[in-house]
Design a protein around this motif. Structure first.
Motif, PDB file in Angstrom:
ATOM      1  N   TYR A  22      10.674  11.434  -2.700  1.00 54.88           N
ATOM      2  CA  TYR A  22      11.328  10.324  -1.995  1.00 54.88           C
ATOM      3  C   TYR A  22      10.950   8.993  -2.638  1.00 54.88           C
ATOM      4  CZ  TYR A  22      12.520   7.134   1.833  1.00 54.88           C
ATOM      5  OH  TYR A  22      13.044   6.101   2.581  1.00 54.88           O
ATOM      6  N   LYS A  23       9.676   8.841  -2.966  1.00 55.76           N
ATOM      7  CA  LYS A  23       9.209   7.583  -3.563  1.00 55.76           C
ATOM      8  C   LYS A  23       9.651   7.454  -5.018  1.00 55.76           C
ATOM      9  CE  LYS A  23       7.345   5.545  -0.162  1.00 55.76           C
ATOM     10  NZ  LYS A  23       7.851   4.226   0.277  1.00 55.76           N
ATOM     11  N   ALA A 163       0.839   6.071  -2.649  1.00 55.25           N
ATOM     12  CA  ALA A 163       1.119   5.731  -1.259  1.00 55.25           C
ATOM     13  C   ALA A 163       1.611   4.299  -1.182  1.00 55.25           C
ATOM     14  CB  ALA A 163      -0.125   5.899  -0.389  1.00 55.25           C
ATOM     15  N   ASP A 164       2.304   4.030  -0.125  1.00 51.24           N
ATOM     16  CA  ASP A 164       2.643   2.661   0.232  1.00 51.24           C
ATOM     17  C   ASP A 164       2.015   2.374   1.578  1.00 51.24           C
ATOM     18  OD1 ASP A 164       4.148   1.965  -1.978  1.00 51.24           O
ATOM     19  OD2 ASP A 164       6.006   2.734  -1.130  1.00 51.24           O
ATOM     20  N   CYS A 165       1.879   1.128   1.879  1.00 52.16           N
ATOM     21  CA  CYS A 165       1.410   0.747   3.204  1.00 52.16           C
ATOM     22  C   CYS A 165       2.542   1.023   4.190  1.00 52.16           C
ATOM     23  CB  CYS A 165       1.016  -0.730   3.211  1.00 52.16           C
ATOM     24  SG  CYS A 165       0.599  -1.342   4.856  1.00 52.16           S
ATOM     25  N   ILE A 166       2.373   2.051   5.007  1.00 56.34           N
ATOM     26  CA  ILE A 166       3.399   2.376   5.991  1.00 56.34           C
ATOM     27  C   ILE A 166       3.373   1.386   7.144  1.00 56.34           C
ATOM     28  CG2 ILE A 166       4.133   4.124   7.686  1.00 56.34           C
ATOM     29  CD1 ILE A 166       3.233   6.252   5.731  1.00 56.34           C
ATOM     30  N   GLU A 278      -2.048   7.356   2.444  1.00 53.36           N
ATOM     31  CA  GLU A 278      -1.236   6.566   3.380  1.00 53.36           C
ATOM     32  C   GLU A 278      -2.042   6.114   4.585  1.00 53.36           C
ATOM     33  OE1 GLU A 278       3.086   8.472   2.177  1.00 53.36           O
ATOM     34  OE2 GLU A 278       2.036   9.243   3.936  1.00 53.36           O
ATOM     35  N   TYR A 279      -2.930   6.968   5.074  1.00 57.78           N
ATOM     36  CA  TYR A 279      -3.813   6.545   6.170  1.00 57.78           C
ATOM     37  C   TYR A 279      -4.597   5.305   5.752  1.00 57.78           C
ATOM     38  CZ  TYR A 279      -3.338  11.350   8.121  1.00 57.78           C
ATOM     39  OH  TYR A 279      -2.895  12.548   8.628  1.00 57.78           O
ATOM     40  N   VAL A 280      -5.271   5.416   4.610  1.00 59.18           N
ATOM     41  CA  VAL A 280      -6.175   4.351   4.179  1.00 59.18           C
ATOM     42  C   VAL A 280      -5.417   3.057   3.912  1.00 59.18           C
ATOM     43  CG1 VAL A 280      -7.737   3.618   2.331  1.00 59.18           C
ATOM     44  CG2 VAL A 280      -7.926   5.929   3.300  1.00 59.18           C
ATOM     45  N   MET A 281      -4.290   3.133   3.201  1.00 55.47           N
ATOM     46  CA  MET A 281      -3.538   1.919   2.887  1.00 55.47           C
ATOM     47  C   MET A 281      -2.948   1.258   4.124  1.00 55.47           C
ATOM     48  SD  MET A 281      -1.623   2.639  -0.704  1.00 55.47           S
ATOM     49  CE  MET A 281      -2.550   3.108  -2.164  1.00 55.47           C
ATOM     50  N   SER A 282      -2.824   2.024   5.200  1.00 55.63           N
ATOM     51  CA  SER A 282      -2.299   1.469   6.446  1.00 55.63           C
ATOM     52  C   SER A 282      -3.417   1.063   7.401  1.00 55.63           C
ATOM     53  CB  SER A 282      -1.370   2.481   7.126  1.00 55.63           C
ATOM     54  OG  SER A 282      -0.228   2.714   6.333  1.00 55.63           O
ATOM     55  N   GLY A 283      -4.661   1.101   6.918  1.00 52.32           N
ATOM     56  CA  GLY A 283      -5.777   0.611   7.723  1.00 52.32           C
ATOM     57  C   GLY A 283      -6.386   1.631   8.659  1.00 52.32           C
ATOM     58  N   TYR A 339      -3.575   2.938  -6.090  1.00 46.78           N
ATOM     59  CA  TYR A 339      -2.697   4.108  -5.951  1.00 46.78           C
ATOM     60  C   TYR A 339      -1.352   3.764  -5.324  1.00 46.78           C
ATOM     61  CZ  TYR A 339      -6.722   7.056  -7.080  1.00 46.78           C
ATOM     62  OH  TYR A 339      -7.784   7.651  -7.712  1.00 46.78           O
ATOM     63  N   GLN A 340      -0.977   2.509  -5.308  1.00 46.57           N
ATOM     64  CA  GLN A 340       0.330   2.148  -4.772  1.00 46.57           C
ATOM     65  C   GLN A 340       1.423   2.792  -5.620  1.00 46.57           C
ATOM     66  OE1 GLN A 340       0.215  -2.126  -4.801  1.00 46.57           O
ATOM     67  NE2 GLN A 340      -0.738  -2.247  -2.784  1.00 46.57           N
ATOM     68  N   TRP A 341       2.481   3.248  -4.944  1.00 51.12           N
ATOM     69  CA  TRP A 341       3.562   3.951  -5.646  1.00 51.12           C
ATOM     70  C   TRP A 341       4.167   3.111  -6.762  1.00 51.12           C
ATOM     71  CZ3 TRP A 341       4.150   8.781  -6.082  1.00 51.12           C
ATOM     72  CH2 TRP A 341       3.911   9.673  -5.025  1.00 51.12           C
TER      73      TRP A 341
END
Length: 356
Positions: A22-23, A163-166, A278-283, A339-341
Protein backbone atom coordinates in the motif's frame (compact mmCIF):
# COMPACT_ATOMS: atom_id res chain seq x y z
CA UNK A 1 4.27 17.09 -18.17
CA UNK A 2 6.58 14.28 -17.03
CA UNK A 3 5.90 10.91 -18.67
CA UNK A 4 5.52 8.27 -15.98
CA UNK A 5 7.35 4.96 -16.06
CA UNK A 6 5.23 1.82 -15.90
CA UNK A 7 5.24 -0.63 -12.99
CA UNK A 8 3.38 -3.93 -12.70
CA UNK A 9 3.01 -5.07 -9.07
CA UNK A 10 2.00 -8.68 -8.44
CA UNK A 11 0.91 -9.18 -4.83
CA UNK A 12 -1.77 -11.62 -3.71
CA UNK A 13 -2.82 -9.52 -0.71
CA UNK A 14 -5.90 -7.39 -1.35
CA UNK A 15 -4.90 -3.77 -1.96
CA UNK A 16 -4.72 -1.89 1.34
CA UNK A 17 -4.28 -4.97 3.54
CA UNK A 18 -0.51 -5.39 3.20
CA UNK A 19 0.90 -2.13 4.50
CA UNK A 20 4.17 -2.44 2.58
CA UNK A 21 2.55 -2.68 -0.85
CA UNK A 22 0.00 0.00 0.00
CA UNK A 23 2.80 2.41 0.91
CA UNK A 24 4.92 1.51 -2.13
CA UNK A 25 1.97 2.47 -4.32
CA UNK A 26 1.26 5.64 -2.36
CA UNK A 27 4.80 6.97 -2.70
CA UNK A 28 5.63 5.64 -6.17
CA UNK A 29 2.50 6.80 -8.00
CA UNK A 30 3.91 10.25 -8.77
CA UNK A 31 6.74 8.67 -10.74
CA UNK A 32 5.11 5.43 -11.90
CA UNK A 33 1.93 4.43 -13.66
CA UNK A 34 1.13 1.44 -11.43
CA UNK A 35 -0.93 -1.65 -12.21
CA UNK A 36 -1.51 -3.95 -9.21
CA UNK A 37 -2.93 -7.46 -9.49
CA UNK A 38 -4.28 -8.87 -6.23
CA UNK A 39 -7.00 -11.07 -4.79
CA UNK A 40 -10.46 -9.80 -3.89
CA UNK A 41 -10.92 -11.37 -0.46
CA UNK A 42 -14.37 -9.79 0.01
CA UNK A 43 -12.90 -7.34 2.52
CA UNK A 44 -13.79 -3.66 2.19
CA UNK A 45 -12.16 -2.18 -0.92
CA UNK A 46 -9.84 0.77 -0.41
CA UNK A 47 -9.97 3.78 -2.78
CA UNK A 48 -7.16 3.32 -5.28
CA UNK A 49 -6.11 6.94 -5.92
CA UNK A 50 -4.67 6.56 -9.44
CA UNK A 51 -3.55 2.96 -8.94
CA UNK A 52 -4.99 0.53 -11.50
CA UNK A 53 -6.00 -2.33 -9.20
CA UNK A 54 -7.12 -5.52 -10.90
CA UNK A 55 -8.91 -7.95 -8.60
CA UNK A 56 -9.04 -11.73 -8.90
CA UNK A 57 -11.95 -13.44 -7.18
CA UNK A 58 -10.77 -15.59 -4.26
CA UNK A 59 -14.12 -17.25 -3.49
CA UNK A 60 -13.26 -20.63 -4.98
CA UNK A 61 -11.20 -23.69 -3.97
CA UNK A 62 -7.58 -22.85 -3.12
CA UNK A 63 -5.95 -24.70 -6.04
CA UNK A 64 -8.41 -23.30 -8.58
CA UNK A 65 -8.05 -19.69 -7.42
CA UNK A 66 -4.27 -20.08 -7.47
CA UNK A 67 -4.33 -21.32 -11.05
CA UNK A 68 -6.64 -18.51 -12.14
CA UNK A 69 -4.47 -15.90 -10.40
CA UNK A 70 -1.32 -17.17 -12.13
CA UNK A 71 -3.00 -17.32 -15.54
CA UNK A 72 -4.38 -13.81 -15.11
CA UNK A 73 -0.99 -12.39 -14.11
CA UNK A 74 0.73 -14.26 -16.96
CA UNK A 75 -1.66 -12.64 -19.42
CA UNK A 76 -0.74 -9.17 -18.15
CA UNK A 77 3.00 -9.91 -18.09
CA UNK A 78 2.80 -11.03 -21.73
CA UNK A 79 1.65 -7.61 -22.91
CA UNK A 80 3.31 -5.44 -20.27
CA UNK A 81 6.15 -3.15 -21.26
CA UNK A 82 7.64 -1.80 -18.05
CA UNK A 83 9.13 -2.80 -14.71
CA UNK A 84 7.72 -5.86 -12.94
CA UNK A 85 7.84 -6.41 -9.16
CA UNK A 86 6.60 -9.66 -7.60
CA UNK A 87 5.91 -10.10 -3.88
CA UNK A 88 6.90 -13.71 -3.32
CA UNK A 89 4.34 -16.50 -3.22
CA UNK A 90 4.89 -20.19 -3.82
CA UNK A 91 4.66 -20.76 -7.55
CA UNK A 92 5.85 -17.35 -8.71
CA UNK A 93 8.96 -18.93 -10.26
CA UNK A 94 6.75 -19.66 -13.30
CA UNK A 95 7.02 -16.02 -14.37
CA UNK A 96 10.76 -16.30 -14.97
CA UNK A 97 10.47 -19.78 -16.49
CA UNK A 98 8.06 -18.50 -19.13
CA UNK A 99 9.59 -15.03 -19.53
CA UNK A 100 13.34 -15.50 -18.92
CA UNK A 101 14.25 -12.34 -20.84
CA UNK A 102 11.89 -10.02 -18.95
CA UNK A 103 13.73 -8.48 -16.01
CA UNK A 104 11.78 -8.80 -12.77
CA UNK A 105 12.24 -7.90 -9.12
CA UNK A 106 11.34 -10.50 -6.47
CA UNK A 107 10.58 -9.16 -3.01
CA UNK A 108 10.79 -11.36 0.10
CA UNK A 109 8.62 -10.11 2.96
CA UNK A 110 8.90 -13.22 5.10
CA UNK A 111 10.46 -16.61 5.58
CA UNK A 112 8.19 -19.45 6.63
CA UNK A 113 6.67 -19.00 10.08
CA UNK A 114 5.06 -22.44 10.21
CA UNK A 115 5.44 -24.25 13.52
CA UNK A 116 6.12 -27.46 11.59
CA UNK A 117 9.87 -27.66 10.92
CA UNK A 118 9.40 -29.81 7.81
CA UNK A 119 6.96 -27.30 6.33
CA UNK A 120 9.36 -24.44 7.18
CA UNK A 121 12.31 -26.16 5.56
CA UNK A 122 10.32 -27.04 2.45
CA UNK A 123 8.95 -23.49 2.08
CA UNK A 124 12.35 -21.88 2.58
CA UNK A 125 14.03 -24.27 0.13
CA UNK A 126 11.48 -23.44 -2.58
CA UNK A 127 11.98 -19.75 -1.76
CA UNK A 128 15.75 -20.04 -2.25
CA UNK A 129 15.32 -21.87 -5.57
CA UNK A 130 12.92 -19.17 -6.75
CA UNK A 131 15.37 -16.41 -5.84
CA UNK A 132 17.99 -17.96 -8.10
CA UNK A 133 15.74 -17.39 -11.11
CA UNK A 134 15.07 -13.67 -10.58
CA UNK A 135 17.17 -10.75 -11.77
CA UNK A 136 16.83 -8.46 -8.76
CA UNK A 137 15.96 -9.55 -5.21
CA UNK A 138 14.95 -7.54 -2.16
CA UNK A 139 14.54 -8.81 1.40
CA UNK A 140 12.88 -7.26 4.41
CA UNK A 141 15.90 -7.49 6.73
CA UNK A 142 19.53 -8.52 7.04
CA UNK A 143 18.41 -11.51 9.10
CA UNK A 144 16.16 -12.77 6.31
CA UNK A 145 18.92 -12.14 3.76
CA UNK A 146 21.39 -14.14 5.84
CA UNK A 147 18.90 -16.99 6.35
CA UNK A 148 18.42 -17.33 2.58
CA UNK A 149 22.17 -18.06 2.22
CA UNK A 150 22.22 -17.55 -1.54
CA UNK A 151 25.42 -17.75 -3.62
CA UNK A 152 27.61 -14.68 -3.23
CA UNK A 153 27.07 -13.58 -6.83
CA UNK A 154 23.32 -13.33 -6.19
CA UNK A 155 22.96 -9.85 -4.68
CA UNK A 156 20.07 -9.19 -2.30
CA UNK A 157 19.18 -5.59 -1.50
CA UNK A 158 17.51 -4.71 1.79
CA UNK A 159 14.06 -3.16 1.45
CA UNK A 160 13.05 -2.77 5.10
CA UNK A 161 9.72 -2.23 6.70
CA UNK A 162 8.80 1.36 7.19
CA UNK A 163 6.07 3.35 8.82
CA UNK A 164 4.29 6.64 8.76
CA UNK A 165 2.88 8.49 11.69
CA UNK A 166 -0.69 7.21 11.72
CA UNK A 167 -1.71 9.50 14.58
CA UNK A 168 -0.35 12.85 15.69
CA UNK A 169 -2.82 13.13 18.59
CA UNK A 170 -1.15 14.14 21.84
CA UNK A 171 -0.80 11.21 24.24
CA UNK A 172 -1.66 11.02 27.92
CA UNK A 173 -0.16 7.93 29.56
CA UNK A 174 -1.85 8.22 32.97
CA UNK A 175 -4.35 5.48 32.00
CA UNK A 176 -3.16 2.63 29.85
CA UNK A 177 -5.01 2.02 26.58
CA UNK A 178 -3.46 -0.93 24.73
CA UNK A 179 -3.62 -1.66 21.00
CA UNK A 180 -2.75 -4.79 19.02
CA UNK A 181 -2.98 -4.75 15.22
CA UNK A 182 -2.07 -7.74 13.10
CA UNK A 183 -2.75 -11.34 12.25
CA UNK A 184 -3.64 -13.88 14.93
CA UNK A 185 -2.07 -16.76 13.00
CA UNK A 186 0.55 -18.39 15.22
CA UNK A 187 0.96 -15.25 17.34
CA UNK A 188 -0.28 -16.53 20.75
CA UNK A 189 -2.27 -13.35 21.32
CA UNK A 190 -4.29 -15.17 23.98
CA UNK A 191 -1.24 -14.77 26.25
CA UNK A 192 -1.60 -10.98 26.11
CA UNK A 193 -5.34 -11.29 26.84
CA UNK A 194 -4.65 -13.43 29.91
CA UNK A 195 -1.91 -10.96 30.88
CA UNK A 196 -4.42 -8.11 30.86
CA UNK A 197 -6.96 -10.18 32.80
CA UNK A 198 -4.36 -10.92 35.48
CA UNK A 199 -3.34 -7.24 35.66
CA UNK A 200 -6.97 -6.18 36.13
CA UNK A 201 -7.40 -8.76 38.90
CA UNK A 202 -4.39 -7.34 40.70
CA UNK A 203 -5.42 -3.73 39.98
CA UNK A 204 -9.24 -3.66 40.24
CA UNK A 205 -9.44 0.15 40.11
CA UNK A 206 -7.44 0.38 36.89
CA UNK A 207 -9.26 1.80 33.85
CA UNK A 208 -7.00 -0.06 31.41
CA UNK A 209 -8.50 -0.98 28.03
CA UNK A 210 -7.24 -3.22 25.23
CA UNK A 211 -8.30 -2.92 21.56
CA UNK A 212 -7.40 -5.92 19.40
CA UNK A 213 -7.62 -5.68 15.60
CA UNK A 214 -7.11 -8.70 13.39
CA UNK A 215 -8.23 -12.25 12.71
CA UNK A 216 -6.80 -15.71 12.18
CA UNK A 217 -7.34 -18.75 10.02
CA UNK A 218 -8.04 -21.19 12.87
CA UNK A 219 -10.90 -19.58 14.81
CA UNK A 220 -8.52 -17.54 16.96
CA UNK A 221 -10.96 -14.62 17.05
CA UNK A 222 -13.73 -16.83 18.43
CA UNK A 223 -11.30 -18.29 20.97
CA UNK A 224 -10.32 -14.83 22.23
CA UNK A 225 -13.97 -13.83 22.42
CA UNK A 226 -14.71 -16.89 24.56
CA UNK A 227 -11.86 -16.01 26.95
CA UNK A 228 -13.14 -12.44 27.35
CA UNK A 229 -16.69 -13.65 27.93
CA UNK A 230 -15.60 -16.29 30.46
CA UNK A 231 -13.71 -13.69 32.51
CA UNK A 232 -16.27 -10.91 32.07
CA UNK A 233 -13.89 -8.41 30.47
CA UNK A 234 -15.74 -7.68 27.21
CA UNK A 235 -16.03 -4.03 28.28
CA UNK A 236 -12.23 -3.77 28.71
CA UNK A 237 -10.93 -5.98 25.91
CA UNK A 238 -12.53 -5.16 22.56
CA UNK A 239 -12.10 -7.50 19.59
CA UNK A 240 -12.73 -5.62 16.34
CA UNK A 241 -11.86 -8.21 13.66
CA UNK A 242 -10.00 -7.16 10.51
CA UNK A 243 -9.63 -3.49 9.62
CA UNK A 244 -8.04 -1.87 6.57
CA UNK A 245 -4.98 0.32 7.00
CA UNK A 246 -7.11 3.40 6.36
CA UNK A 247 -9.40 2.51 9.29
CA UNK A 248 -6.66 2.36 11.92
CA UNK A 249 -6.21 6.05 12.73
CA UNK A 250 -9.08 6.24 15.21
CA UNK A 251 -7.49 3.47 17.28
CA UNK A 252 -4.01 4.99 17.14
CA UNK A 253 -5.56 8.31 18.23
CA UNK A 254 -7.08 6.93 21.42
CA UNK A 255 -4.51 4.26 22.44
CA UNK A 256 -1.14 4.92 24.06
CA UNK A 257 0.51 1.49 24.41
CA UNK A 258 1.27 -0.74 21.41
CA UNK A 259 1.51 -4.52 21.61
CA UNK A 260 4.09 -6.14 19.31
CA UNK A 261 3.81 -9.75 20.39
CA UNK A 262 5.23 -12.68 18.45
CA UNK A 263 6.45 -16.01 19.86
CA UNK A 264 10.18 -16.12 20.55
CA UNK A 265 11.13 -18.85 18.09
CA UNK A 266 13.89 -19.09 15.50
CA UNK A 267 11.40 -18.55 12.66
CA UNK A 268 10.18 -15.21 14.08
CA UNK A 269 13.62 -14.05 15.18
CA UNK A 270 14.36 -11.89 12.13
CA UNK A 271 10.82 -10.91 11.14
CA UNK A 272 10.32 -7.25 12.14
CA UNK A 273 6.63 -6.71 12.98
CA UNK A 274 5.21 -3.87 10.88
CA UNK A 275 3.22 -2.43 13.72
CA UNK A 276 6.28 -1.95 15.95
CA UNK A 277 7.26 0.93 13.68
CA UNK A 278 3.75 2.41 13.45
CA UNK A 279 3.12 2.22 17.19
CA UNK A 280 6.34 4.04 17.99
CA UNK A 281 6.01 6.72 15.30
CA UNK A 282 2.50 7.45 16.54
CA UNK A 283 3.68 7.92 20.12
CA UNK A 284 2.59 4.57 21.55
CA UNK A 285 4.93 3.17 24.19
CA UNK A 286 5.44 -0.39 22.93
CA UNK A 287 5.49 -3.77 24.65
CA UNK A 288 7.49 -6.07 22.35
CA UNK A 289 8.73 -9.61 22.64
CA UNK A 290 12.53 -9.67 22.66
CA UNK A 291 13.24 -11.08 19.20
CA UNK A 292 16.39 -10.01 17.40
CA UNK A 293 14.29 -7.80 15.11
CA UNK A 294 12.53 -6.03 17.98
CA UNK A 295 15.78 -5.60 19.91
CA UNK A 296 17.03 -3.40 17.07
CA UNK A 297 14.01 -1.11 17.48
CA UNK A 298 12.83 -1.08 21.09
CA UNK A 299 14.67 0.44 24.05
CA UNK A 300 13.76 2.11 27.35
CA UNK A 301 12.91 5.34 25.50
CA UNK A 302 10.14 3.89 23.36
CA UNK A 303 9.07 0.68 25.04
CA UNK A 304 9.85 -2.47 26.95
CA UNK A 305 11.13 -5.89 25.81
CA UNK A 306 9.58 -9.02 27.31
CA UNK A 307 9.54 -12.79 27.11
CA UNK A 308 6.63 -14.35 25.21
CA UNK A 309 4.66 -15.29 28.32
CA UNK A 310 1.50 -14.18 30.10
CA UNK A 311 3.51 -13.52 33.26
CA UNK A 312 5.98 -11.21 31.51
CA UNK A 313 3.16 -9.33 29.80
CA UNK A 314 1.45 -8.70 33.15
CA UNK A 315 4.77 -7.59 34.65
CA UNK A 316 5.32 -5.17 31.76
CA UNK A 317 1.93 -3.57 32.39
CA UNK A 318 2.83 -3.10 36.04
CA UNK A 319 6.17 -1.52 35.15
CA UNK A 320 4.59 0.87 32.66
CA UNK A 321 1.79 1.84 35.08
CA UNK A 322 4.41 2.65 37.71
CA UNK A 323 6.60 4.74 35.41
CA UNK A 324 4.16 6.78 33.30
CA UNK A 325 5.77 10.04 34.43
CA UNK A 326 9.03 9.02 32.78
CA UNK A 327 7.45 8.34 29.37
CA UNK A 328 8.18 11.15 26.89
CA UNK A 329 5.98 11.22 23.78
CA UNK A 330 8.41 13.27 21.68
CA UNK A 331 11.28 10.89 22.41
CA UNK A 332 9.15 7.89 21.44
CA UNK A 333 8.15 9.40 18.09
CA UNK A 334 11.67 10.48 17.18
CA UNK A 335 13.37 7.18 18.07
CA UNK A 336 12.53 5.46 14.74
CA UNK A 337 12.24 8.48 12.44
CA UNK A 338 14.76 7.06 9.93
CA UNK A 339 12.25 4.34 9.06
CA UNK A 340 9.69 6.69 7.55
CA UNK A 341 8.24 5.26 4.34
CA UNK A 342 9.19 8.30 2.29
CA UNK A 343 12.87 7.79 3.18
CA UNK A 344 12.81 4.05 2.46
CA UNK A 345 11.10 4.39 -0.90
CA UNK A 346 13.05 7.40 -2.17
CA UNK A 347 16.45 6.23 -0.95
CA UNK A 348 16.11 2.47 -1.40
CA UNK A 349 13.18 1.22 -3.47
CA UNK A 350 13.43 3.68 -6.37
CA UNK A 351 17.19 3.05 -6.91
CA UNK A 352 16.48 -0.72 -6.81
CA UNK A 353 13.73 -0.38 -9.43
CA UNK A 354 16.17 1.56 -11.60
CA UNK A 355 18.19 -1.66 -11.89
CA UNK A 356 15.42 -3.25 -13.96
Amino acid sequence: MQIKKKLLLIDKHQFGYLTDCYKWCQYLKEEYDITLICFDTQAKKIPTDDIDVKYVNSRMPKILRGIIYVLYTLFHITFFNGKIMVVYFEGCSIYKKLFPKKKMLLDIRTLSISRDSNQRNNFNQILKETCLKYDVITAISEGVKKALSLPQEKVISILPLGADCISDEKKDYSTLHLLYVGTFNGRDIHKTVYGVIEFLKQNPTSQLTYDIIGDGANNELEYLQSICKEHGVEDRIKLHGRKAYTELKAFFDTCNVGVSFVPMTDYYEYQPPTKTFEYVMSGLYTIATATAANKELINSTNGILIDDSTEDFTLALKQIANSVRDIKETDIRESLSKYQWSNIINRQLIPILDLL
